[in-house]
Design a protein around this motif. Structure first.
Motif, PDB file in Angstrom:
ATOM      1  N   MET A  21      -1.941  82.466 -56.444  1.00 48.01           N
ATOM      2  CA  MET A  21      -2.263  82.514 -55.020  1.00 48.01           C
ATOM      3  C   MET A  21      -1.708  81.276 -54.302  1.00 48.01           C
ATOM      4  O   MET A  21      -2.037  80.145 -54.674  1.00 48.01           O
ATOM      5  N   PRO A  22      -0.850  81.477 -53.270  1.00 52.36           N
ATOM      6  CA  PRO A  22      -0.296  80.334 -52.536  1.00 52.36           C
ATOM      7  C   PRO A  22      -1.411  79.526 -51.855  1.00 52.36           C
ATOM      8  O   PRO A  22      -2.370  80.092 -51.337  1.00 52.36           O
ATOM      9  N   ASN A  23      -1.281  78.214 -51.895  1.00 53.64           N
ATOM     10  CA  ASN A  23      -2.223  77.292 -51.233  1.00 53.64           C
ATOM     11  C   ASN A  23      -3.661  77.447 -51.738  1.00 53.64           C
ATOM     12  O   ASN A  23      -4.615  77.205 -50.996  1.00 53.64           O
ATOM     13  N   PHE A  24      -3.810  77.910 -52.981  1.00 56.28           N
ATOM     14  CA  PHE A  24      -5.161  78.095 -53.526  1.00 56.28           C
ATOM     15  C   PHE A  24      -5.834  76.748 -53.747  1.00 56.28           C
ATOM     16  O   PHE A  24      -5.227  75.806 -54.244  1.00 56.28           O
ATOM     17  N   ARG A  25      -7.108  76.657 -53.371  1.00 57.44           N
ATOM     18  CA  ARG A  25      -7.891  75.453 -53.626  1.00 57.44           C
ATOM     19  C   ARG A  25      -9.103  75.826 -54.469  1.00 57.44           C
ATOM     20  O   ARG A  25      -9.883  76.692 -54.082  1.00 57.44           O
ATOM     21  N   SER A  26      -9.220  75.164 -55.594  1.00 57.68           N
ATOM     22  CA  SER A  26     -10.386  75.403 -56.440  1.00 57.68           C
ATOM     23  C   SER A  26     -11.614  74.797 -55.765  1.00 57.68           C
ATOM     24  O   SER A  26     -11.609  73.631 -55.370  1.00 57.68           O
ATOM     25  N   ARG A  27     -12.643  75.613 -55.584  1.00 58.65           N
ATOM     26  CA  ARG A  27     -13.851  75.151 -54.895  1.00 58.65           C
ATOM     27  C   ARG A  27     -15.036  75.201 -55.848  1.00 58.65           C
ATOM     28  O   ARG A  27     -15.271  76.194 -56.536  1.00 58.65           O
ATOM     29  N   ARG A  28     -15.793  74.120 -55.847  1.00 61.59           N
ATOM     30  CA  ARG A  28     -16.984  74.043 -56.692  1.00 61.59           C
ATOM     31  C   ARG A  28     -17.957  75.164 -56.349  1.00 61.59           C
ATOM     32  O   ARG A  28     -18.550  75.791 -57.224  1.00 61.59           O
ATOM     33  N   GLU A  29     -18.110  75.448 -55.017  1.00 62.12           N
ATOM     34  CA  GLU A  29     -19.048  76.481 -54.566  1.00 62.12           C
ATOM     35  C   GLU A  29     -18.631  77.860 -55.087  1.00 62.12           C
ATOM     36  O   GLU A  29     -19.476  78.665 -55.487  1.00 62.12           O
ATOM     37  N   LEU A  99      -8.704  94.022 -54.278  1.00 58.79           N
ATOM     38  CA  LEU A  99      -8.762  94.667 -55.594  1.00 58.79           C
ATOM     39  C   LEU A  99      -7.377  94.882 -56.216  1.00 58.79           C
ATOM     40  O   LEU A  99      -7.207  94.656 -57.421  1.00 58.79           O
ATOM     41  N   PRO A 100      -6.352  95.304 -55.432  1.00 59.26           N
ATOM     42  CA  PRO A 100      -5.005  95.405 -56.034  1.00 59.26           C
ATOM     43  C   PRO A 100      -4.513  94.056 -56.581  1.00 59.26           C
ATOM     44  O   PRO A 100      -3.917  93.991 -57.651  1.00 59.26           O
ATOM     45  N   PHE A 101      -4.784  92.971 -55.833  1.00 55.85           N
ATOM     46  CA  PHE A 101      -4.376  91.639 -56.284  1.00 55.85           C
ATOM     47  C   PHE A 101      -5.102  91.265 -57.582  1.00 55.85           C
ATOM     48  O   PHE A 101      -4.490  90.767 -58.526  1.00 55.85           O
ATOM     49  N   PHE A 102      -6.395  91.525 -57.625  1.00 52.61           N
ATOM     50  CA  PHE A 102      -7.181  91.205 -58.823  1.00 52.61           C
ATOM     51  C   PHE A 102      -6.706  92.032 -60.017  1.00 52.61           C
ATOM     52  O   PHE A 102      -6.588  91.515 -61.140  1.00 52.61           O
TER      53      PHE A 102
END
Length: 691
Positions: A21-29, A99-102
């Motif tokens: 995923m472009p510009n994905f940020r891992s979030r603790r929440e 869902l298609p992406f997943f």
């Protein structure tokens, strides 16, 4: 329990999605939400009560969280996942994007699709009955005399279906069919019979064949309740075999209440009952079997009894005009109690409608046998089956209403809301209605006790910083084993947004408030490029529009109701893209589900606190019930409801991490009233400027 294999799988999928995923940020929440959903559904906290309520603030990515938290576990547990939403927009996002992406990134092999109710599909038998054989039209099937364009439209969609250019769904029509026309040709459970020649070719049943193969089902809240009301496992898979994700769950109490209500007119019902009697007599003449005679004669007796009783209730209302003399022309029965004379009539009508329904079921059984034996020609049988289905549907509704009106309320819970409304028209009539006030007990028996597991989520479930109000609405408790989780938005509210409460000469209860609103709005939109103004009523929005329309360029103002919502948003964005100032005026419906990220919205103005005046009979009955228990409806209903709505309104401003802007609230009651501090404290942590 959550196995190590599923835990490892979820972690791996999350890493793969993060990389893709472009510009994905891992979030603790987000990580926490995924883990808590999986643990709750796996029974790690409570093996009996696998229910989680989660408020996930904007920007957390709740769709990905519940998809990742449910699907791997469901596949491993041989369960299905049902995702229920309140809006078409979210259904489309799940179906065509999330869902298609997943599916592509996860490596999990699963099938998914959008499940639609029967009424979204055409009934070929009804359609063919309406257009008649070849170039004729079956006028008897039309409720009103059709014009040629309507006949031509139905003939075209019939041909398109035969030529496989259309799949029978209303949503895929090239040219929309008017609602009144679609209601006459859509599929319904009552007129759906295997004896119909078109049954094997039915669009609805074709779609259902696909549903059985899906692992993930997307539905709307109404379809979910349609299945639950039938006991579950009728339209959708069995609740015990399914994990439910109820997104936009703040709508759940209202949808459940509306679905459980019933209404019917008196004289209008008497009219169609008499027509139903003629249909039964015609049926007796058409069938050769003698088995039809006794049930038809009994049915005619029941119809005469029902018509007589309905006319007696109508006469009672006619002789009491003072009861309907208020501005709403409505009679609400206090504490849900009907007067003794009406209660006796309601009990009689409940009993008579139940007898009529049972008798008509016998007629339908004889009819089915007769059709199977070939006693009716094809064209006659399909018309008769459609008419029989219509009668059965109306009888079920009639019985449901009078049963609710006659039922004795439980002393443990809230009474039923019951009322009647005067209808003026060709003939004076009365609409009788009944609705539950609280639906928690119903949800408990229909869903919470049956489901393999449930996740309820939304960006706004809490009111006044707690889950108490929502939990009570849906029949959950903070100490019944259900999990409650509040995850704050990761946005930097302090640095990216300002909450401004300017000095005002008037409060919303003052007559001069609307004039001051116009002045303030003119000042607040000056030099601003993208503004949304949210009003509490159409009336006030129109008054302010009239006052400012000549004081700013007309082309930069877009007012809700003057054009379709999508057109308002499209034209607003076009002006913003061209670097031109644009202003949207909207009411409550624009405070939810409206996504104007970045430079499309930097200036949000809320004109007044969204206090709902209890105008509907159900709201009035609820307030009355709370008072009878020594409570305060304003504190227990109005304030929590306003808190949630205000949070939703303010949530329109920041939609992405780098969004910025100002929220202005023009209601000084936030400062001058005792409850104001609670409402303010429940808002996101904006930088505050209070004059």
């Amino acid at each position: 329990m959550l196995t190590d294999k599923v835990k490892s799988q979820i972690r791996t999928i999350y890493k793969d999605i993060a990389a893709a995923m472009p510009n994905f940020r891992s979030r603790r929440e987000q990580n926490y939400m995924v883990a808590e959903i999986s643990k709750t559904l796996a029974g790690e906290y409570d093996k009996q009560r696998r229910i989680m309520v989660c408020e996930a603030g904007t920007g957390i990515g709740k769709s990905l969280s519940y998809i990742l938290g449910t699907i791997p576990l469901a596949i491993a547990s041989k369960k299905k996942v049902c995702i229920a939403t309140a809006t078409v927009a979210l259904q489309e996002q799940l179906l065509h994007k999330d869902l298609p992406f997943f599916l592509q990134q996860s490596g999990v092999d699963f099938k998914f699709g959008l499940v639609k109710g029967r009424q979204r599909y055409v009934c070929l038998a009804k359609l063919e009955a309406m257009i008649g054989p070849e170039d004729t039209t079956q006028m008897a099937m039309w409720q009103t005399k059709p014009d040629q364009s309507q006949i031509d439209q139905l003939k075209k969609i019939h041909k398109d279906y035969q030529d496989k250019k259309w799949n029978g769904e209303i949503d895929t029509l090239e040219q929309p069919v008017p609602d009144f026309l679609w209601q006459q040709i859509c599929c319904d459970k009552h007129s759906c019979h295997r004896q119909l020649s078109n049954h094997h070719n039915c669009p609805f049943h074709k779609a259902r064949e696909d549903v059985e193969t899906w692992d993930v089902l997307i539905v709307n809240h109404s379809l979910l309740f349609a299945d639950l009301e039938l006991g579950g496992g009728v339209i959708l898979p069995e609740p015990e075999e399914m994990f439910y994700v109820i997104d936009e769950a703040h709508h759940l109490p209202t949808v459940a209440r509306d679905f459980s209500s019933a209404q019917a007119s008196l004289r209008g019902t008497a009219d169609w009952l008499e027509k139903a009697g003629k249909t039964c007599s015609k049926l007796q003449n058409q069938l050769k079997t003698t088995h039809i005679i006794a049930p038809v004669q009994a049915m005619l007796d029941h119809i005469n009894e029902l018509v007589s009783q309905l006319n007696q209730v109508a006469h009672f209302c006619d002789t009491q005009p003072q009861l309907f003399a208020n501005p709403e022309t409505r009679l609400r029965f206090e504490n849900g109690k009907l007067p003794e004379s009406l209660l006796i009539q309601a009990e009689n009508l409940a009993s008579a409608s139940n007898s009529a329904l049972k008798q008509f079921n016998k007629i339908q059984t004889v009819l089915s046998e007769a059709i199977k034996d070939g006693e009716l020609p094809k064209h006659q049988s399909e018309t008769v089956l459609s008419e029989a289905g219509f009668i059965s549907q109306r009888l079920e509704n009639l019985h449901k209403l009078w049963k609710m009106l006659a039922k004795e309320d439980s002393k443990k819970g809230a009474p039923m809301a019951r009322w009647a409304e005067l209808i003026t028209g060709k003939q004076q009539d009365y609409l009788f209605c009944a609705s539950p006030i609280e639906v928690g007990f119903m949800l408990e028996s229909m869903l919470w006790q049956k489901a393999a597991g449930v996740v309820l989520c939304s960006a706004t479930l809490r009111a006044l910083n707690n889950f108490n109000h929502f939990a009570h609405q849906v029949g959950l408790s903070l100490n019944d084993g259900s999990r409650f989780l509040a995850l704050l938005s990761p946005f930097d509210y302090q640095n990216n947004a300002t909450l401004f409460i300017p000095q005002m000469k008037n409060e919303p209860t003052d007559e001069a408030f609307t004039d001051e609103l116009a002045e303030q709005i003119l000042a607040l939109v000056e030099d601003e490029m993208a503004t949304l103004v949210l009003f509490a009523s159409y009336w006030q929005m129109e008054k302010v529009t009239d006052q400012i329309i000549g004081k700013m360029p007309k082309e930069q103002l877009f007012v809700q109701g003057t054009m379709p919502r999508q057109q308002v948003l499209t034209q607003h964005k076009a002006r913003c893209d061209a670097g031109k100032a644009s202003i949207i005026f909207g009411t409550g419906s624009f405070s939810e589900g409206l996504d104007l990220p970045g430079d499309y919205l930097t200036n949000l103005i809320v004109t007044k606190l969204p206090f709902a005046v209890p105008t509907s009979p159900v709201e009035q009955a609820h307030a009355e019930y709370i008072k009878s228990k020594g409570g305060n409806p304003f504190l227990q209903l109005t304030i929590p409801d306003a808190s949630r709505k205000l949070i939703q309104s303010c949530g329109r401003l920041l939609r992405k991490e780098d969004d910025y802007g100002r929220v202005t609230i023009l209601d000084r009651r936030l400062i001058t009233k005792r409850y104001g501090k609670s409402l303010l404290d429940a808002l996101p942590p904006f930088r505050k400027v209070i004059e």
